[in-house]
Design a protein around this motif. Structure first.
Motif, PDB file in Angstrom:
ATOM      1  N   UNK A   1      36.128 -31.769  61.686  1.00 43.46           N
ATOM      2  CA  UNK A   1      34.780 -31.192  62.166  1.00 43.46           C
ATOM      3  C   UNK A   1      34.255 -29.632  62.787  1.00 43.46           C
ATOM      4  N   UNK A   2      34.982 -29.238  62.746  1.00 41.72           N
ATOM      5  CA  UNK A   2      34.433 -27.439  62.397  1.00 41.72           C
ATOM      6  C   UNK A   2      34.394 -27.170  61.591  1.00 41.72           C
ATOM      7  N   UNK A   3      34.167 -27.338  60.192  1.00 40.88           N
ATOM      8  CA  UNK A   3      33.715 -27.417  58.941  1.00 40.88           C
ATOM      9  C   UNK A   3      31.967 -27.888  59.417  1.00 40.88           C
ATOM     10  N   UNK A   4      32.310 -29.178  59.771  1.00 36.00           N
ATOM     11  CA  UNK A   4      30.579 -29.873  59.650  1.00 36.00           C
ATOM     12  C   UNK A   4      30.111 -28.971  60.792  1.00 36.00           C
ATOM     13  N   UNK A   5      30.403 -29.199  61.665  1.00 37.24           N
ATOM     14  CA  UNK A   5      30.049 -28.030  62.936  1.00 37.24           C
ATOM     15  C   UNK A   5      28.780 -26.383  62.673  1.00 37.24           C
ATOM     16  N   UNK A   6      29.797 -25.656  61.640  1.00 32.59           N
ATOM     17  CA  UNK A   6      28.899 -24.619  61.091  1.00 32.59           C
ATOM     18  C   UNK A   6      28.093 -24.632  60.220  1.00 32.59           C
ATOM     19  N   UNK A   7      28.312 -26.404  58.793  1.00 32.29           N
ATOM     20  CA  UNK A   7      27.681 -26.670  58.476  1.00 32.29           C
ATOM     21  C   UNK A   7      26.210 -26.972  58.431  1.00 32.29           C
ATOM     22  N   UNK A   8      27.016 -27.418  60.316  1.00 27.44           N
ATOM     23  CA  UNK A   8      25.293 -28.353  60.211  1.00 27.44           C
ATOM     24  C   UNK A   8      23.947 -26.690  61.237  1.00 27.44           C
ATOM     25  N   UNK A   9      25.238 -26.298  61.186  1.00 29.90           N
ATOM     26  CA  UNK A   9      23.807 -24.765  62.234  1.00 29.90           C
ATOM     27  C   UNK A   9      22.799 -24.669  60.535  1.00 29.90           C
ATOM     28  N   UNK A  10      24.348 -24.402  59.402  1.00 32.66           N
ATOM     29  CA  UNK A  10      23.565 -23.918  58.175  1.00 32.66           C
ATOM     30  C   UNK A  10      21.985 -24.711  58.335  1.00 32.66           C
ATOM     31  N   UNK A  11      22.091 -26.089  57.703  1.00 33.36           N
ATOM     32  CA  UNK A  11      21.166 -26.964  58.356  1.00 33.36           C
ATOM     33  C   UNK A  11      20.093 -27.120  58.564  1.00 33.36           C
ATOM     34  N   UNK A  12      20.721 -26.639  60.096  1.00 36.44           N
ATOM     35  CA  UNK A  12      19.477 -26.499  60.725  1.00 36.44           C
ATOM     36  C   UNK A  12      18.449 -25.509  60.897  1.00 36.44           C
ATOM     37  N   UNK A  13      19.368 -24.565  60.475  1.00 40.19           N
ATOM     38  CA  UNK A  13      18.480 -23.070  60.426  1.00 40.19           C
ATOM     39  C   UNK A  13      17.998 -22.267  59.148  1.00 40.19           C
ATOM     40  N   UNK A  14      18.023 -23.704  58.256  1.00 42.93           N
ATOM     41  CA  UNK A  14      17.095 -24.035  57.109  1.00 42.93           C
ATOM     42  C   UNK A  14      17.011 -25.418  56.804  1.00 42.93           C
ATOM     43  N   UNK A  15      15.474 -25.604  57.582  1.00 44.98           N
ATOM     44  CA  UNK A  15      15.587 -27.394  57.644  1.00 44.98           C
ATOM     45  C   UNK A  15      15.080 -28.204  55.844  1.00 44.98           C
ATOM     46  N   UNK A  16      14.206 -27.396  55.689  1.00 47.13           N
ATOM     47  CA  UNK A  16      13.597 -27.419  54.915  1.00 47.13           C
ATOM     48  C   UNK A  16      13.726 -27.057  52.531  1.00 47.13           C
ATOM     49  N   UNK A  17      15.456 -26.479  53.421  1.00 43.92           N
ATOM     50  CA  UNK A  17      15.620 -25.762  51.781  1.00 43.92           C
ATOM     51  C   UNK A  17      16.805 -25.735  51.413  1.00 43.92           C
TER      52      UNK A  17
ATOM     53  N   UNK B   1      12.953 -39.358  44.479  1.00 40.38           N
ATOM     54  CA  UNK B   1      12.557 -37.692  43.702  1.00 40.38           C
ATOM     55  C   UNK B   1      11.577 -37.001  44.027  1.00 40.38           C
ATOM     56  N   UNK B   2      10.895 -37.013  45.043  1.00 36.79           N
ATOM     57  CA  UNK B   2       9.279 -36.459  45.484  1.00 36.79           C
ATOM     58  C   UNK B   2      10.274 -35.553  47.061  1.00 36.79           C
ATOM     59  N   UNK B   3      11.283 -35.283  47.389  1.00 32.11           N
ATOM     60  CA  UNK B   3      11.518 -34.998  48.311  1.00 32.11           C
ATOM     61  C   UNK B   3      11.662 -35.908  49.460  1.00 32.11           C
ATOM     62  N   UNK B   4      11.070 -36.665  49.728  1.00 27.71           N
ATOM     63  CA  UNK B   4      11.168 -37.687  50.963  1.00 27.71           C
ATOM     64  C   UNK B   4      12.573 -37.931  51.524  1.00 27.71           C
ATOM     65  N   UNK B   5      14.048 -37.497  50.934  1.00 23.74           N
ATOM     66  CA  UNK B   5      14.882 -37.596  51.275  1.00 23.74           C
ATOM     67  C   UNK B   5      15.235 -36.438  52.520  1.00 23.74           C
ATOM     68  N   UNK B   6      13.991 -35.710  52.434  1.00 22.00           N
ATOM     69  CA  UNK B   6      14.633 -35.160  53.590  1.00 22.00           C
ATOM     70  C   UNK B   6      13.049 -35.061  54.775  1.00 22.00           C
ATOM     71  N   UNK B   7      13.277 -36.205  55.230  1.00 22.77           N
ATOM     72  CA  UNK B   7      11.701 -35.926  55.761  1.00 22.77           C
ATOM     73  C   UNK B   7      12.109 -34.852  56.803  1.00 22.77           C
ATOM     74  N   UNK B   8      12.188 -35.197  57.891  1.00 22.74           N
ATOM     75  CA  UNK B   8      11.981 -33.227  58.836  1.00 22.74           C
ATOM     76  C   UNK B   8      12.974 -32.505  58.496  1.00 22.74           C
ATOM     77  N   UNK B   9      14.019 -32.831  57.780  1.00 23.90           N
ATOM     78  CA  UNK B   9      14.847 -31.868  57.550  1.00 23.90           C
ATOM     79  C   UNK B   9      16.064 -31.155  58.482  1.00 23.90           C
TER      80      UNK B   9
END
Length: 809
Positions: free
Chosen positions: A45-61, A486-494
């Motif tokens: 759970x703690x690892x998941x929180x840290x990972x989520x912060x990284x994903x929120x900081x780079x939503x489209x990357x 495969x066209x990037x739509x799997x990350x619609x809003x990041x």
């Protein structure tokens, strides 16, 4: 429970100390696993929180979501692999060693039956050897990593970089590299889950020892591949359906060989190749839907001879000859031989302890031993020869020199293709398939380890035979539908995916509540047996033995027998499509209540009748089930069952099931059907909705069938949807022409690009079962079929007798 058992064993003063310790060690494994799961939940759970912060900081990357990727490198998995092997080895040996030592201490020399538990430690030793080997590999080659020259890699660009490894010994045979795109699909859940991989694309090359670079730290292995412009991108959005790009490296060196793999980030960016625009419905998805895995540019490409292959190619007066020796797949041969030895030892041990060995277990082990013998013959003793020339293609599979030759004229050959099946390991195996113009398929050779080797063999045969060169690779059993977009739509809003992980601070509390509820449920289930379908009381009736005289008796004679014998003989005749016997069951079912009992043979007959191709037999079987549950076909029974469904959760499943049978028998049908519809639509309990769905399958009306389709497409529970789909396509009491009404709706469902893969899979299966058509899992193929042949099929099914359906297989 593990801790409780551990302390209980240690406190058993009447047992020898060694046995107490051994039993406690065995039980403590389960305590360790439980503790590991608890720790993993909290730490994860703690690892998941840290990972989520990284994903929120780079939503489209998404290539920045992994620490090593963000640093332009990919870390090796060798260290984690070694740790995983050691954890497994410790736990397995904690289980196997006490069992083996106990068996030996009981006197193995005097009691041969103990050979099976004594040999259990062999499993622990195998896992221990694997752990030692993984540790040696990590210590010898160090903490390797792949350094990328660009981030991320884009379709149509180069994959380039260097693998840093402590390869102190000269790799005289060079280094083998392969880059592959695989689709990893998780099938099932819990203990029934399995991971299967579909190879989508692959390229490989071999580097000579001279091409390796040296630096003060170790060795640099240069890597360079070109990605196709229409390649799929990495996708981790759905953990049950992922697309991965894996770089694998192998080097044959003295001692433990070097092998490693790295997952690469392949994503589309704003600067990606313009060819990416074809992904929305173009090249790669279309080729995958046709079950091929080769890009269009590779269809007629010249395939070079692989550097390390196990086929002997020679010229002969009759043409070009390919000789595939026996045992060419060494790893698989060793594995199946080892398994055969182990299972055969178990089988011999069970033979020596007969009749104590359970008959069922004896039969299962014997059958497994038989199939392993076939596998050993195929892997270790079977060789293949293919000959192309002089206007024909011939092939021969030999076992110890015994063979049956086959030959086909080249003029009768439609195509020769490489083929791969869905795999469950890290390696795919390929076959060479010959397709004749008459539609038949022949496997020329299988168990080819290299994709390049399979394509090269196909190209050589086609050139020698004068056929058009087509080196595409076909996927067998491709029934999962297309991979994630495969066209990037799997990350619609990041940020949508990441927000779902971080927005809930109540997760630990909710987890604790569910854990406490689960403990209470387990306790309740241990104290009270739940009454569901299949839990009918099985009486002391003797097993049904059908004699020749019984088979020859007239129906009038049968009806003079005892009611138990009547039910058994009539059901046996009904499953043999005696309509008079089926009618007699339905007419006498109410009079049998309380006078007949279930037994193993009668249950077997019921299973056959439930899937009969005659609806009259299915109805008779349902009436017999109602009788065995103890219910008569009266309106009062409908009232009683409704009351049970409302007040008794344990009896609710069987009550809803029997209400459906009564509605189908025209016993208060309006009330019974409306009651089932209300439960199927509105009840919050998925189990109740599932059994209401089962009940609706016996009603037989168009309204019930329409409701089943609504459940199939809209119910939140996949278990309920599964049963609704089965009842629409093949199960229950519905006519073929009724089921055919939903073919257009099912085609629309599989044509929806946003449909869930599981729903698409179920829908394709339903289309096959309703229409009896064997078409590929391709929406366009079904649309074309329905346009051209739908009316004819509808007329055909309408002309059938009302009771004719699929079944009896």
């Amino acid at each position: 429970m593990g801790l409780f058992a551990t302390f209980s064993f240690l406190g058993a003063a009447n047992q020898p100390l060694a046995q107490r310790i051994g039993a406690a060690v065995f039980a403590s494994v389960f305590a360790i696993i439980g503790a590991g799961l608890v720790f993993g939940s909290l730490y994860g759970y703690s690892i998941q929180k840290k990972q989520s912060e990284v994903e929120l900081a780079n939503p489209s990357s998404p290539w920045l979501w992994r620490t090593d990727w963000a640093a332009s490198r990919v870390e090796s998995k060798n260290k984690k692999t070694a740790i995983g092997w050691w954890v497994t080895a410790i736990l397995v040996n904690m289980l196997s060693l006490p069992v083996s030592l106990f068996a030996i201490s009981q006197g193995l020399a005097t009691d041969p039956k103990l050979i099976v538990p004594a040999a259990f430690e062999a499993v622990g030793l195998i896992v221990l050897c694997a752990a030692v080997r993984a540790t040696i590999r990590f210590e010898r080659f160090g903490r390797t990593y792949f350094e990328m020259t660009s981030l991320p890699f884009s379709p149509g660009s180069r994959v380039a970089g260097s693998i840093h490894v402590q390869l102190n010994n000269d790799a005289t045979h060079g280094v083998d590299l392969s880059l592959s795109c695989i689709r990893r699909v998780v099938i099932g859940s819990g203990k029934e889950s399995s991971v299967q991989q579909v190879p989508l694309w692959e390229d490989s090359k071999s580097l000579s020892a001279a091409s390796l670079n040296r630096d003060p730290v170790g060795t640099l292995i240069p890597v360079e591949f070109t990605l196709p412009a229409d390649a799929f991108q990495t996708s981790h959005d759905n953990q049950s359906d992922q697309v991965l790009w894996m770089l694998k490296v192998k080097a044959d060196v003295p001692g433990v060989n070097y092998s490693d793999e790295f997952e690469l980030p392949v994503f589309r960016t704003s600067s990606s190749s313009a060819a990416a625009s074809t992904f929305a419905g173009g090249t790669q998805i279309a080729s995958f839907a046709r079950t091929t895995t080769t890009t269009p540019s590779e269809l007629s490409a010249e395939v070079s001879e692989p550097p390390h292959h196990r086929v002997v190619v020679t010229e002969s007066p009759d043409g070009l000859q390919f000789q595939f020796p026996a045992g060419r797949n060494v790893a698989r041969t060793v594995l199946v031989v080892s398994l055969l030895v182990a299972i055969s030892a178990l089988f011999v041990g069970m033979l020596r302890m007969k009749p104590e060995a359970p008959t069922f277990a004896f039969a299962v082990v014997g059958l497994l031993d038989f199939f392993l013998i076939l596998a050993v013959v195929h892997s270790a003793l079977s060789s293949t020869r293919i000959l192309a020339g002089n206007g024909a293609i011939s092939w021969r599979h030999s076992v110890l020199g015994i063979s049956a030759p086959h030959e086909l004229q080249i003029s009768d050959v439609d195509a020769i293709l490489a083929s791969t099946s869905i795999q469950q390991g890290s390696s795919a195996f390929y076959s060479v398939i010959l397709k004749s113009k008459s539609g038949k398929k022949y496997t020329l050779v299988d168990d080819i380890e290299s994709r390049q080797e399979a394509r090269w063999i196909v190209g050589q045969i086609e050139k020698r035979a004068g056929l058009s060169v087509n080196t595409q690779v076909e996927i067998n059993n491709s029934f999962y539908g297309p991979p994630p977009p495969p066209d990037g739509s799997s990350f619609p809003a990041g940020d949508a995916r990441a927000a779902s992980r971080t927005g809930n601070h109540w997760s630990p509390a909710v987890g604790a509540i569910f854990f406490a509820g689960w403990l209470g449920f387990v306790g309740y289930m241990m104290l009270r047996a739940t009454y569901v379908r299949g839990a009918r009381p099985v009486g002391s009736a003797q097993p049904f033995v059908r004699t020749a005289a019984m088979k020859q008796a007239s129906l009038a004679e049968v009806l003079t027998w005892t009611q138990q014998r009547q039910a058994e003989e009539l059901m046996a005749r009904a499953v043999e499509h005696d309509s008079d016997a089926a009618q007699a069951i339905s007419e006498r079912a109410t009079n049998w209540v309380g006078h007949i009992q279930s037994n193993s043979r009668l249950q077997q007959l019921e299973n056959q009748g439930r899937y009969s191709s005659d609806l009259r037999v299915r109805r008779a079987e349902a009436d017999l089930e109602l009788t065995l549950y103890g219910w008569t076909k009266t309106p009062n029974t409908v009232d009683t069952l409704m009351g049970l469904a409302k007040t008794d959760a344990a009896s609710r499943p069987s009550a809803l099931y029997c209400l459906g049978i009564l509605a189908g028998d025209n016993v208060a049908p309006e009330r019974a059907q409306q009651f089932l519809l209300d439960y199927a639509r509105n009840n919050s309990d998925a189990t109740a909705r599932q059994w209401a769905t089962e009940g609706l399958s016996f009603v037989g009306t168009d309204e019930a069938l329409d409701e089943l389709f609504q459940i199939f497409t809209q119910d939140p529970s996949f278990a309920v949807r599964d049963r609704a789909g089965c009842n629409i396509s093949d199960c229950g009491i519905f006519e073929r022409k009724q089921r055919f009404r939903f073919v257009p709706s099912l085609i629309d469902l599989v044509s929806d690009p946003h449909a869930n893969p599981q729903m698409r899979n179920w829908s394709f299966r339903a289309l096959e079962e309703i229409t009896d058509e064997n078409l590929p899992a391709d929406a366009a193929a079904w649309q074309s079929w329905y346009k051209d042949k739908g009316d004819a099929k509808r007329a055909q099914l309408t002309a059938l007798d009302w009771w004719q359906v699929r079944g009896d297989n």
